[in-house]
Motif scaffolding. Structure first.
Motif, PDB file in Angstrom:
ATOM      1  N   LYS A 189     -18.110 -15.911  19.859  1.00  0.00           N
ATOM      2  CA  LYS A 189     -17.865 -14.595  19.273  1.00  0.00           C
ATOM      3  C   LYS A 189     -18.346 -13.466  20.182  1.00  0.00           C
ATOM      4  O   LYS A 189     -19.507 -13.418  20.586  1.00  0.00           O
ATOM      5  CB  LYS A 189     -18.555 -14.497  17.908  1.00  0.00           C
ATOM      6  CG  LYS A 189     -18.248 -13.196  17.180  1.00  0.00           C
ATOM      7  CD  LYS A 189     -18.926 -13.161  15.817  1.00  0.00           C
ATOM      8  CE  LYS A 189     -18.597 -11.859  15.092  1.00  0.00           C
ATOM      9  NZ  LYS A 189     -19.263 -11.783  13.769  1.00  0.00           N
ATOM     10  N   ASP A 190     -17.401 -12.574  20.521  1.00  0.00           N
ATOM     11  CA  ASP A 190     -17.674 -11.372  21.327  1.00  0.00           C
ATOM     12  C   ASP A 190     -18.151 -11.692  22.743  1.00  0.00           C
ATOM     13  O   ASP A 190     -18.745 -10.833  23.412  1.00  0.00           O
ATOM     14  CB  ASP A 190     -18.710 -10.468  20.636  1.00  0.00           C
ATOM     15  CG  ASP A 190     -18.232  -9.969  19.275  1.00  0.00           C
ATOM     16  OD1 ASP A 190     -17.015  -9.757  19.122  1.00  0.00           O
ATOM     17  OD2 ASP A 190     -19.071  -9.816  18.370  1.00  0.00           O
ATOM     18  N   ARG A 191     -17.895 -12.907  23.206  1.00  0.00           N
ATOM     19  CA  ARG A 191     -18.304 -13.272  24.564  1.00  0.00           C
ATOM     20  C   ARG A 191     -17.097 -13.542  25.458  1.00  0.00           C
ATOM     21  O   ARG A 191     -16.037 -13.940  24.982  1.00  0.00           O
ATOM     22  CB  ARG A 191     -19.221 -14.502  24.537  1.00  0.00           C
ATOM     23  CG  ARG A 191     -20.591 -14.208  23.967  1.00  0.00           C
ATOM     24  CD  ARG A 191     -21.533 -15.398  24.052  1.00  0.00           C
ATOM     25  NE  ARG A 191     -22.882 -14.973  23.719  1.00  0.00           N
ATOM     26  CZ  ARG A 191     -23.354 -14.878  22.476  1.00  0.00           C
ATOM     27  NH1 ARG A 191     -22.581 -15.243  21.451  1.00  0.00           N
ATOM     28  NH2 ARG A 191     -24.575 -14.447  22.267  1.00  0.00           N
ATOM     29  N   VAL A 192     -17.296 -13.335  26.759  1.00  0.00           N
ATOM     30  CA  VAL A 192     -16.268 -13.680  27.737  1.00  0.00           C
ATOM     31  C   VAL A 192     -16.248 -15.196  27.868  1.00  0.00           C
ATOM     32  O   VAL A 192     -17.298 -15.828  28.088  1.00  0.00           O
ATOM     33  CB  VAL A 192     -16.560 -13.030  29.103  1.00  0.00           C
ATOM     34  CG1 VAL A 192     -15.590 -13.552  30.160  1.00  0.00           C
ATOM     35  CG2 VAL A 192     -16.464 -11.512  28.987  1.00  0.00           C
ATOM     36  N   LEU A 193     -15.063 -15.791  27.728  1.00  0.00           N
ATOM     37  CA  LEU A 193     -14.917 -17.243  27.777  1.00  0.00           C
ATOM     38  C   LEU A 193     -14.222 -17.665  29.064  1.00  0.00           C
ATOM     39  O   LEU A 193     -13.095 -17.257  29.342  1.00  0.00           O
ATOM     40  CB  LEU A 193     -14.122 -17.737  26.574  1.00  0.00           C
ATOM     41  CG  LEU A 193     -13.805 -19.236  26.541  1.00  0.00           C
ATOM     42  CD1 LEU A 193     -15.085 -20.054  26.513  1.00  0.00           C
ATOM     43  CD2 LEU A 193     -12.924 -19.579  25.349  1.00  0.00           C
ATOM     44  N   VAL A 194     -14.909 -18.501  29.833  1.00  0.00           N
ATOM     45  CA  VAL A 194     -14.377 -19.035  31.082  1.00  0.00           C
ATOM     46  C   VAL A 194     -14.011 -20.500  30.871  1.00  0.00           C
ATOM     47  O   VAL A 194     -14.698 -21.227  30.147  1.00  0.00           O
ATOM     48  CB  VAL A 194     -15.432 -18.913  32.212  1.00  0.00           C
ATOM     49  CG1 VAL A 194     -14.901 -19.512  33.512  1.00  0.00           C
ATOM     50  CG2 VAL A 194     -15.840 -17.463  32.403  1.00  0.00           C
ATOM     51  N   GLY A 195     -12.927 -20.929  31.494  1.00  0.00           N
ATOM     52  CA  GLY A 195     -12.538 -22.333  31.396  1.00  0.00           C
ATOM     53  C   GLY A 195     -11.291 -22.610  32.210  1.00  0.00           C
ATOM     54  O   GLY A 195     -10.727 -21.700  32.835  1.00  0.00           O
ATOM     55  N   LYS A 211      -7.532 -12.336  24.145  1.00  0.00           N
ATOM     56  CA  LYS A 211      -7.049 -12.402  25.515  1.00  0.00           C
ATOM     57  C   LYS A 211      -7.905 -11.571  26.453  1.00  0.00           C
ATOM     58  O   LYS A 211      -8.131 -11.934  27.622  1.00  0.00           O
ATOM     59  CB  LYS A 211      -5.590 -11.923  25.569  1.00  0.00           C
ATOM     60  CG  LYS A 211      -4.901 -12.161  26.895  1.00  0.00           C
ATOM     61  CD  LYS A 211      -3.433 -11.783  26.809  1.00  0.00           C
ATOM     62  CE  LYS A 211      -2.734 -12.068  28.134  1.00  0.00           C
ATOM     63  NZ  LYS A 211      -1.289 -11.711  28.061  1.00  0.00           N
ATOM     64  N   SER A 212      -8.404 -10.450  25.939  1.00  0.00           N
ATOM     65  CA  SER A 212      -9.220  -9.559  26.753  1.00  0.00           C
ATOM     66  C   SER A 212     -10.558 -10.177  27.147  1.00  0.00           C
ATOM     67  O   SER A 212     -11.216  -9.723  28.090  1.00  0.00           O
ATOM     68  CB  SER A 212      -9.480  -8.246  25.997  1.00  0.00           C
ATOM     69  OG  SER A 212     -10.183  -8.501  24.785  1.00  0.00           O
ATOM     70  N   LEU A 213     -10.965 -11.240  26.426  1.00  0.00           N
ATOM     71  CA  LEU A 213     -12.241 -11.907  26.708  1.00  0.00           C
ATOM     72  C   LEU A 213     -12.050 -13.304  27.292  1.00  0.00           C
ATOM     73  O   LEU A 213     -12.997 -14.087  27.347  1.00  0.00           O
ATOM     74  CB  LEU A 213     -13.078 -11.989  25.425  1.00  0.00           C
ATOM     75  CG  LEU A 213     -13.545 -10.667  24.824  1.00  0.00           C
ATOM     76  CD1 LEU A 213     -14.270 -10.914  23.504  1.00  0.00           C
ATOM     77  CD2 LEU A 213     -14.444  -9.908  25.786  1.00  0.00           C
ATOM     78  N   THR A 214     -10.841 -13.610  27.721  1.00  0.00           N
ATOM     79  CA  THR A 214     -10.523 -14.940  28.240  1.00  0.00           C
ATOM     80  C   THR A 214     -10.338 -14.913  29.757  1.00  0.00           C
ATOM     81  O   THR A 214      -9.599 -14.079  30.281  1.00  0.00           O
ATOM     82  CB  THR A 214      -9.240 -15.483  27.585  1.00  0.00           C
ATOM     83  OG1 THR A 214      -9.436 -15.565  26.169  1.00  0.00           O
ATOM     84  CG2 THR A 214      -8.908 -16.867  28.119  1.00  0.00           C
TER      85      THR A 214
END
Length: 279
Positions: A189-195, A211-214
């Motif tokens: 939640k509310d974090r930038v997700l890297v993968g 999408k803005s945090l992906t």
């Protein structure tokens, strides 16, 4: 007197010998008590074994020595020792394990605003569909903030151990899918997700992410260029950009999550610029 003496002997004989019913009752009580004692001892042994197995499993994942230090892989060492937004250079990444010390109060253990995820799947159901069986999340410095085995929602028909590393034995540590999903959702939640190929991981978790945090390393153009514009494999990207070898046999989601985080940090400015351009 003789008759009285004879009757007394017979009466004494009956009193001194317990009835067969009493014998049976005493034997049954003894056996039940022995059985309960044996069952409790067995349950205690199982619980202790589970605790020991889980502890050994955690030690194996973290590679903790007896003195509390950690033998960090090149991925973990680089992530941990490169502070803040300092630039990561390919030529400075070691090729062998190095010892680091993660103190309990080290702020690099905190969750932070940027995390990386990787999942492992098994085949379940008649169609052998992929179902979540393990989910791992690391923070900006590669520290593991979640590493959980998950009970597949359907009967497993193919453990895919040769690539997933998962066996039926690991399921004794697994939590229910809904619990795993809730934990992941709370962390993301509310974090930038890297993968890498995040759409697949999120789909199996039944989650979406803004999408803005992906930040997906499989869609970043410079990374895709090594596969002529097609989706590149994580192993290939790590070799090309980090000069390291991963996924040699069984996949390790901790290693894969750290690899994507290191790729992200290697090209952080460019990836962030690309993310803003496609909003």
């Amino acid at each position: 007197m003789a008759g009285l003496s004879s009757n007394w002997k017979q009466l004494s004989s009956k009193i001194s010998k317990p009835s067969s019913n009493n014998n049976n009752n005493n034997t049954t009580h003894y056996n039940n008590k022995k059985k309960k004692s044996h069952t409790k001892a067995k349950e205690d042994h199982i619980q202790n074994s589970l605790k020991n197995d889980k502890h050994l499993l955690q030690l194996k994942h973290n590679r903790v020595n007896k003195d509390g230090f950690i033998n960090a892989s090149p991925l973990e060492f680089t992530l941990w020792t490169t502070i803040g937004n300092n630039e990561i250079k390919k030529e400075n990444i070691p090729t062998t394990d190095n010892t680091i010390n993660k103190s309990e109060k080290d702020r690099r253990k905190e969750l932070g605003k940027i995390v990386a995820i990787d999942c492992e799947f098994v085949g379940a159901g008649e169609g052998r569909l992929s179902h979540l069986a393990r989910v791992t999340i690391v923070n900006f410095y590669g520290h593991v903030v979640l590493d959980q085995y998950v009970q597949p929602r359907l009967r497993v028909t193919d453990w895919r151990t040769w690539v997933s590393g998962i066996t039926p034995w690991h399921m004794q540590f697994a939590i229910k899918f809904d619990d795993a999903r809730a934990r992941v959702e709370e962390i993301l939640k509310d974090r930038v997700l890297v993968g890498h190929a995040l759409e697949n991981d999120l789909d199996k978790l039944c989650l979406t992410h803004p999408k803005s945090l992906t930040r997906d390393t499989s869609t970043f153009p410079p990374f895709r260029a090594v596969s002529s514009g097609r989706t590149p494999g994580l192993k290939k990207l790590v070799k090309q950009f980090l000069d390291l070898d991963i996924q040699n046999g069984v996949h390790n989601p901790i290693e894969d999550a750290r690899a994507t985080m290191l790729l992200y940090r290697l090209q952080k400015n460019q990836i962030e610029a690309f993310a803003k351009s496609i909003k």
